[in-house]
Design a protein around this motif. Sequence first.
Motif, PDB file in Angstrom:
ATOM      1  N   TYR A 405       0.844  -1.212   0.000  1.00  0.00           N
ATOM      2  CA  TYR A 405       0.000   0.000   0.000  1.00  0.00           C
ATOM      3  C   TYR A 405       0.875   1.257   0.000  1.00  0.00           C
ATOM      4  O   TYR A 405       1.904   1.304   0.681  1.00  0.00           O
ATOM      5  CB  TYR A 405      -0.898   0.038   1.251  1.00  0.00           C
ATOM      6  N   VAL A 406       0.450   2.256  -0.779  1.00  0.00           N
ATOM      7  CA  VAL A 406       1.028   3.599  -0.664  1.00  0.00           C
ATOM      8  C   VAL A 406      -0.109   4.530  -0.264  1.00  0.00           C
ATOM      9  O   VAL A 406      -1.077   4.706  -1.000  1.00  0.00           O
ATOM     10  CB  VAL A 406       1.681   4.077  -1.977  1.00  0.00           C
ATOM     11  N   VAL A 407       0.002   5.105   0.931  1.00  0.00           N
ATOM     12  CA  VAL A 407      -1.045   5.974   1.479  1.00  0.00           C
ATOM     13  C   VAL A 407      -0.640   7.431   1.244  1.00  0.00           C
ATOM     14  O   VAL A 407       0.446   7.851   1.648  1.00  0.00           O
ATOM     15  CB  VAL A 407      -1.245   5.713   2.987  1.00  0.00           C
ATOM     16  N   LYS A 535       0.134  -0.773 -11.740  1.00  0.00           N
ATOM     17  CA  LYS A 535       0.810  -1.760 -12.593  1.00  0.00           C
ATOM     18  C   LYS A 535       1.772  -2.636 -11.784  1.00  0.00           C
ATOM     19  O   LYS A 535       2.002  -3.790 -12.111  1.00  0.00           O
ATOM     20  CB  LYS A 535       1.588  -1.051 -13.710  1.00  0.00           C
ATOM     21  N   LEU A 536       2.343  -2.047 -10.726  1.00  0.00           N
ATOM     22  CA  LEU A 536       3.275  -2.789  -9.867  1.00  0.00           C
ATOM     23  C   LEU A 536       2.539  -3.637  -8.825  1.00  0.00           C
ATOM     24  O   LEU A 536       3.172  -4.299  -7.997  1.00  0.00           O
ATOM     25  CB  LEU A 536       4.218  -1.804  -9.151  1.00  0.00           C
ATOM     26  N   GLY A 537       1.195  -3.593  -8.854  1.00  0.00           N
ATOM     27  CA  GLY A 537       0.408  -4.363  -7.896  1.00  0.00           C
ATOM     28  C   GLY A 537       0.295  -3.697  -6.537  1.00  0.00           C
ATOM     29  O   GLY A 537      -0.039  -4.341  -5.537  1.00  0.00           O
ATOM     30  N   ILE A 538       0.593  -2.382  -6.484  1.00  0.00           N
ATOM     31  CA  ILE A 538       0.512  -1.628  -5.229  1.00  0.00           C
ATOM     32  C   ILE A 538      -0.805  -0.855  -5.189  1.00  0.00           C
ATOM     33  O   ILE A 538      -1.180  -0.220  -6.175  1.00  0.00           O
ATOM     34  CB  ILE A 538       1.712  -0.660  -5.106  1.00  0.00           C
ATOM     35  N   LYS A 539      -1.495  -0.908  -4.054  1.00  0.00           N
ATOM     36  CA  LYS A 539      -2.799  -0.248  -3.940  1.00  0.00           C
ATOM     37  C   LYS A 539      -2.636   1.173  -3.374  1.00  0.00           C
ATOM     38  O   LYS A 539      -2.147   1.326  -2.248  1.00  0.00           O
ATOM     39  CB  LYS A 539      -3.724  -1.066  -3.032  1.00  0.00           C
ATOM     40  N   ILE A 586       3.723   2.327   2.687  1.00  0.00           N
ATOM     41  CA  ILE A 586       4.447   3.598   2.565  1.00  0.00           C
ATOM     42  C   ILE A 586       3.440   4.726   2.757  1.00  0.00           C
ATOM     43  O   ILE A 586       2.341   4.674   2.229  1.00  0.00           O
ATOM     44  CB  ILE A 586       5.117   3.732   1.182  1.00  0.00           C
ATOM     45  N   MET A 587       3.814   5.733   3.531  1.00  0.00           N
ATOM     46  CA  MET A 587       2.948   6.914   3.715  1.00  0.00           C
ATOM     47  C   MET A 587       3.686   8.132   3.162  1.00  0.00           C
ATOM     48  O   MET A 587       4.871   8.319   3.443  1.00  0.00           O
ATOM     49  CB  MET A 587       2.664   7.114   5.212  1.00  0.00           C
ATOM     50  N   GLY A 604       8.070   6.321   5.824  1.00  0.00           N
ATOM     51  CA  GLY A 604       7.432   7.624   5.680  1.00  0.00           C
ATOM     52  C   GLY A 604       8.172   8.451   4.649  1.00  0.00           C
ATOM     53  O   GLY A 604       9.399   8.518   4.662  1.00  0.00           O
ATOM     54  N   VAL A 605       7.424   9.053   3.708  1.00  0.00           N
ATOM     55  CA  VAL A 605       8.019   9.869   2.643  1.00  0.00           C
ATOM     56  C   VAL A 605       7.485  11.292   2.761  1.00  0.00           C
ATOM     57  O   VAL A 605       6.281  11.499   2.845  1.00  0.00           O
ATOM     58  CB  VAL A 605       7.686   9.297   1.243  1.00  0.00           C
ATOM     59  N   SER A 606       8.399  12.263   2.766  1.00  0.00           N
ATOM     60  CA  SER A 606       7.997  13.663   2.911  1.00  0.00           C
ATOM     61  C   SER A 606       8.447  14.469   1.703  1.00  0.00           C
ATOM     62  O   SER A 606       9.478  14.181   1.092  1.00  0.00           O
ATOM     63  CB  SER A 606       8.625  14.241   4.188  1.00  0.00           C
ATOM     64  N   MET A 607       7.664  15.497   1.369  1.00  0.00           N
ATOM     65  CA  MET A 607       8.038  16.423   0.303  1.00  0.00           C
ATOM     66  C   MET A 607       9.040  17.428   0.861  1.00  0.00           C
ATOM     67  O   MET A 607       9.032  17.748   2.055  1.00  0.00           O
ATOM     68  CB  MET A 607       6.815  17.175  -0.239  1.00  0.00           C
TER      69      MET A 607
END
Length: 696
Positions: A405-407, A535-539, A586-587, A604-607
């Motif tokens: 998951y990518v949130v 496409k990568l199977g990630i929701k 991933i968030m 956690g990913v930040s801009m």
Amino acid sequence: MANELVELNVTGMHCNNCAISVHKLLEKKGLQNVLVNFASEEVKFSTNEQVTVPEVIAAIEGLGYHVIEDATNHHEKFYQKVDNKLIFCAIFTAPLLLHMVLPWHWLHHSTIQLAFCIPVFIVGCLHFGKSAINSLRGGVPNMDVLIMIGSTAAFVYSLVGTIQNLGENYLFYETCATIITLVLLGNLFEKRSVTQTTSAVKDLVKFQQVDARRVIDGEVEVIHATDVKSGDILLINTGDKIPVDGDIIDGDASVDESMLTGESLPVDKKKYDSVIGGTILQSGSIRIVATKVGSHSVLAQIIDLMKRAQAAKPPIQKLGDKVAGIFVPVVILISLLTFGITYYAVGTSMQTALMNAIAVLVISCPCAMGLATPTAVMVGLGRAAKGGVLIKGGDTIEAVANTKYVVFDKTGTLTTGKFKLQDINVLDETPIEKIRGVITAIEERSNHPIAKSLVEQLKPLAKEKVILKTVSEEKGLGMRAMDSDGNNYFLGASKDKIDTAFNLSLYKNQQPVARIAINDDIKPGAANLISELKKLGIKPVLLSGDKTDRCQTVAQALGIEKVHAEKLPDEKLSIIDVYKQKGKTIMIGDGINDAPALTKADVGVSMNDASQIAIQSARVILLNTDLNSLLFFMRVSKHTLITIKQNLFWAFAYNVVAIPLAACGFMSPMLGAFTMAFSDVVVIGNSLRLKVKNLR
């Protein structure tokens, strides 16, 4: 002195086994926060009351390594350089090898061979011997132990044959000399290759090494960037590197920020805009006031983050470290068994048994296992940084594997965050100028994208200045403030469920005084990112504190099926926890209200333009505004992990195949030394492929 962070530059560590020796030594002394990076030659630790820094330095040097003052100004002495040792040894080794093919009888004389071998053996003892002895003392025997045992066995056996005049069947001086020379060749290749793996950090350090023009009373003086102090006025002209972080107080300019963001297009800057040290002024002339200098600058913090990231071990490395730690004793045992079985059980000659045992010692390579993970991680982190993605830890790379998951947060992440003010609906008799002034004064104290946009649009229109005594931001709710007259204000999400066009409400002394309607656009590239993830199977999942209808509108436009709207920070935390239980999550977010969720997620990913709290909470920072850099980060992580697995496979497979071959007599000690030296180079070379590898 307690808990002070100490950083030392330590030379002489050639692989991860060396780093493990230093790490264990410091842990035995009770030091905390120990980080040892053999490639960048850095050792960090927190001091305690019982151990002084001079004691630590003495202990590290007791292991055979050298602590130096300044790595940038350190120059090895002529006789310390590996390439000079190699040339010296090669000159004396050549005649010992040539005696096997040339008809010169004097080369076959045992005393002549001894004379040629002694200088090489002395260099070998000085280069490998001290490290080998001290690694045994430290309880983590390294590769140098195997080299010293093998070369010493060949030398002593040959010396006994010379003294007792036992004939040429007892002379293996060329074996002793060739082992040392070939391993020095391998060390040289290894040193040069490892230097390339840390080039990303070294490139960034070069950006710090510039001069600055300081303006004092109208006079300009040239100083080094490290001597700039906060508050200094600096003059920067076309083509100059900006020496430190600062704010423009005069002039306009076009700035190349590619070293930070990876974006090639220059950014236009004007008065009051911020500039970052290390970026290049492409055109224009500006004066800035220095705001962040030394370790507080953005560049210094990025360099420190990258160094720490390179030293952070992913879980996959622990396997290699464990094997490398017990490898040397096991190899010595196999070597002794080889000698015993070959000589006593099989009944071969003493020479054959000894050569097989020595071959086992010199063909084994714990270094390849020690290098497998850190070299790949270093190159991967460097590749990511050059593409505008800052990864805070080597362990993050493995955490991305098998992401399910990518949130996404909505505002400022999937949408531009450049909000357009549609309307202000005044609900009482308060003049519109007063309303604008209050909103501007409150939102100036916030880093939220909505706040920034409102200030930008309302400041020119806010004729009436409002003085605030206190302002505080409440996560996920809004801003509270009190003006100089004692009036309390609250500016936050509108509770009006009927008219959803108005996003924000302003309250004065708990009474609504205005409603504000704003909207923002979806970011370019957001739709492509969601499509590629699918496409990568990630929701993809949308998780936001914004109104349900606006979240649904964005989700439908992008093709996101799972939407969680109107969520407070603690609710976001619970939702992330649910997804984590289903699979790797991933968030990606940018606000203060995202900080807990960013910490809770697997990654956690930040801009880059996020709030400081969000940046500190995240493990990955996207330095440019292109959302597709998230895909780039995931690709870099995937291929780094593939490279680590390839390296570990080679390191294990090489030893599993090579040791039995050597034990059975199919590989001579000289061939063993040659292949051992190049097994490291194969691992490092495979890691370096990541620099240019097509990641698609």
